[in-house]
Write an enzyme that holds these catalytic residues in place. Structure first.
Site, PDB file in Angstrom:
ATOM      1  N   GLU A  19      57.808  65.513  18.300  1.00 35.81           N
ATOM      2  CA  GLU A  19      56.979  66.725  18.321  1.00 35.81           C
ATOM      3  C   GLU A  19      57.576  67.822  19.212  1.00 35.81           C
ATOM      4  O   GLU A  19      56.866  68.719  19.665  1.00 35.81           O
ATOM      5  CB  GLU A  19      55.566  66.369  18.786  1.00 35.81           C
ATOM      6  CG  GLU A  19      54.872  65.379  17.860  1.00 35.81           C
ATOM      7  CD  GLU A  19      53.540  64.904  18.417  1.00 35.81           C
ATOM      8  OE1 GLU A  19      52.562  65.659  18.305  1.00 35.81           O
ATOM      9  OE2 GLU A  19      53.481  63.787  18.970  1.00 35.81           O
ATOM     10  N   SER A  62      50.908  64.323  15.564  1.00 33.77           N
ATOM     11  CA  SER A  62      51.166  65.418  14.625  1.00 33.77           C
ATOM     12  C   SER A  62      51.386  64.945  13.195  1.00 33.77           C
ATOM     13  O   SER A  62      52.065  65.594  12.415  1.00 33.77           O
ATOM     14  CB  SER A  62      52.376  66.264  15.077  1.00 33.77           C
ATOM     15  OG  SER A  62      52.081  66.929  16.269  1.00 33.77           O
ATOM     16  N   ASP A  83      39.579  63.651  17.086  1.00 34.32           N
ATOM     17  CA  ASP A  83      39.507  63.935  15.650  1.00 34.32           C
ATOM     18  C   ASP A  83      38.581  62.933  14.978  1.00 34.32           C
ATOM     19  O   ASP A  83      38.622  61.735  15.278  1.00 34.32           O
ATOM     20  CB  ASP A  83      40.904  63.856  15.030  1.00 34.32           C
ATOM     21  CG  ASP A  83      41.870  64.851  15.655  1.00 34.32           C
ATOM     22  OD1 ASP A  83      41.390  65.848  16.230  1.00 34.32           O
ATOM     23  OD2 ASP A  83      43.091  64.637  15.579  1.00 34.32           O
ATOM     24  N   GLU A  99      41.233  59.592  16.133  1.00 29.54           N
ATOM     25  CA  GLU A  99      42.134  59.426  17.268  1.00 29.54           C
ATOM     26  C   GLU A  99      41.799  60.428  18.363  1.00 29.54           C
ATOM     27  O   GLU A  99      41.131  61.437  18.125  1.00 29.54           O
ATOM     28  CB  GLU A  99      43.595  59.598  16.842  1.00 29.54           C
ATOM     29  CG  GLU A  99      43.921  60.976  16.312  1.00 29.54           C
ATOM     30  CD  GLU A  99      45.384  61.086  15.875  1.00 29.54           C
ATOM     31  OE1 GLU A  99      46.235  61.357  16.744  1.00 29.54           O
ATOM     32  OE2 GLU A  99      45.659  60.897  14.678  1.00 29.54           O
ATOM     33  N   ASN A 117      43.447  62.969  21.367  1.00 33.14           N
ATOM     34  CA  ASN A 117      44.648  63.717  21.736  1.00 33.14           C
ATOM     35  C   ASN A 117      44.480  64.197  23.174  1.00 33.14           C
ATOM     36  O   ASN A 117      43.598  65.015  23.448  1.00 33.14           O
ATOM     37  CB  ASN A 117      44.829  64.934  20.822  1.00 33.14           C
ATOM     38  CG  ASN A 117      45.071  64.533  19.385  1.00 33.14           C
ATOM     39  OD1 ASN A 117      46.189  64.234  19.010  1.00 33.14           O
ATOM     40  ND2 ASN A 117      44.025  64.514  18.576  1.00 33.14           N
ATOM     41  N   SER A 141      46.505  76.207  16.604  1.00 35.69           N
ATOM     42  CA  SER A 141      45.860  75.120  17.344  1.00 35.69           C
ATOM     43  C   SER A 141      44.352  75.270  17.456  1.00 35.69           C
ATOM     44  O   SER A 141      43.807  76.376  17.402  1.00 35.69           O
ATOM     45  CB  SER A 141      46.484  74.986  18.729  1.00 35.69           C
ATOM     46  OG  SER A 141      47.831  74.620  18.621  1.00 35.69           O
TER      47      SER A 141
END
Length: 306
Positions: A15, A150, A257, A270, A272, A281
């Site tokens: 990433e 990502s 998410d 998940e 982050n 973003s």
């Protein structure tokens, strides 16, 4: 005398490009807020020298391995440098989708059914039991590396004969891979800033799912904030996210998410702990909805560093 702040960006993970963009935006936002901030790329600079370089605090704008997985956090703790975001354990757990799911499941929180495979199991050939477990998920399924962000290495599999290729791709990025039941409803993300849960964002990708291109390259992905949920649904979503966040031991800032399936149930995807901060973003979008400029957001994240 104001603190000298290192903004860590770039790095060596898959990433890297996203992180360079995130870091540049964070750097500009901090400087706009009057912060004495400087870019530091761990690919080019020995980050064990941050203290001797005169830095008093670190804003982590790295994504993925080596920045978001607890290793950097542990090094900064040994150096006695305060840093943004979650600590060693929560960062490592959040980076590991399999262990996040196991913890959430153990806490009674909803996660999509899944099958986990190791590279060794895949290479020696799957057992009848594993094949039956995968078959029971139905089609489509999502195949993803356990410790990658990502949507790198992720595939949607709609036919049984495509599964092997999807697994091969995922195993290029990790030793452990998840095969998850496909959830058909919309995806949401909910940002957390200190003790505050920001308004949820609904994601509508132009393709069949929210992959790397939809996240960072496509201008056709649509985002809705407010998300259009009823007040009771939004409250349920925020309560679920808070439980998921605290179960992993996260702090500072980040996002979780979630999918809303056709059965009306939210399922955790998940966590982050160092989300993207690019023009596409979602944390800045949620902060805007809460009345906070980008500069105010990054200054607040820095204030939460310990």
């Amino acid at each position: 005398m104001t603190d000298k702040i290192a903004v860590l960006l770039g790095g060596t993970s898959a990433e890297r490009e996203v992180s360079l963009n995130s870091g540049a935006a964070v750097l500009a936002g901090l400087r706009e807020g009057g912060i004495d901030a400087y870019p530091v790329d761990p690919k080019e600079v020995d980050v064990t020298q941050l203290k001797s370089m005169g830095f008093q605090k670190v804003f982590i704008a790295l994504h993925g391995r080596g920045g978001e997985d607890g290793t950097l956090q542990g090094m900064l703790e040994l150096m006695g440098l305060p840093y943004t975001g979650s600590g060693v354990m929560a960062s490592a757990l959040s980076m590991d989708k399999l262990r996040s799911k196991l913890l959430w499941q153990g806490a009674g929180l909803p996660v999509a059914p899944w099958v986990a495979l190791t590279r060794v199991e895949f290479e020696k050939g799957l057992s009848d039991k594993q094949l039956a477990e995968i078959s029971a998920l139905g089609l489509p399924v999502i195949v993803k590396p356990s410790r990658e962000g990502s949507s790198v290495g992720m595939s949607k599999v709609v036919a049984e004969n495509a599964l092997q290729d999807a697994l091969r791709l995922a195993f290029q990025h990790d030793e452990e891979v998840l095969i998850e039941k496909w959830l058909s409803g919309p995806e949401f993300t909910v940002a957390i800033l200190g003790e505050e849960i920001l308004p949820s964002v609904r994601i509508q990708p132009s393709g069949t799912f929210y992959d790397y291109e939809a996240k960072y390259l496509s201008d056709e992905t649509q985002y809705f904030c407010p998300a259009g949920l009823e007040a009771s649904q939004e409250a349920n979503l925020q309560a679920l996210v808070l439980k998921a966040w605290t179960t992993l031991g996260c702090k500072g800032w980040g996002r979780i998410d979630v999918m809303l399936d056709s059965d009306g149930q939210f399922y955790l995807l998940e966590a982050n702990t160092s989300p993207g901060m690019t023009s596409h973003s979602l944390v800045p979008m949620a902060a805007r909805q809460a009345g906070m400029s980008f500069s105010q957001l990054v200054v607040r994240i820095l204030e939460l560093a310990d």
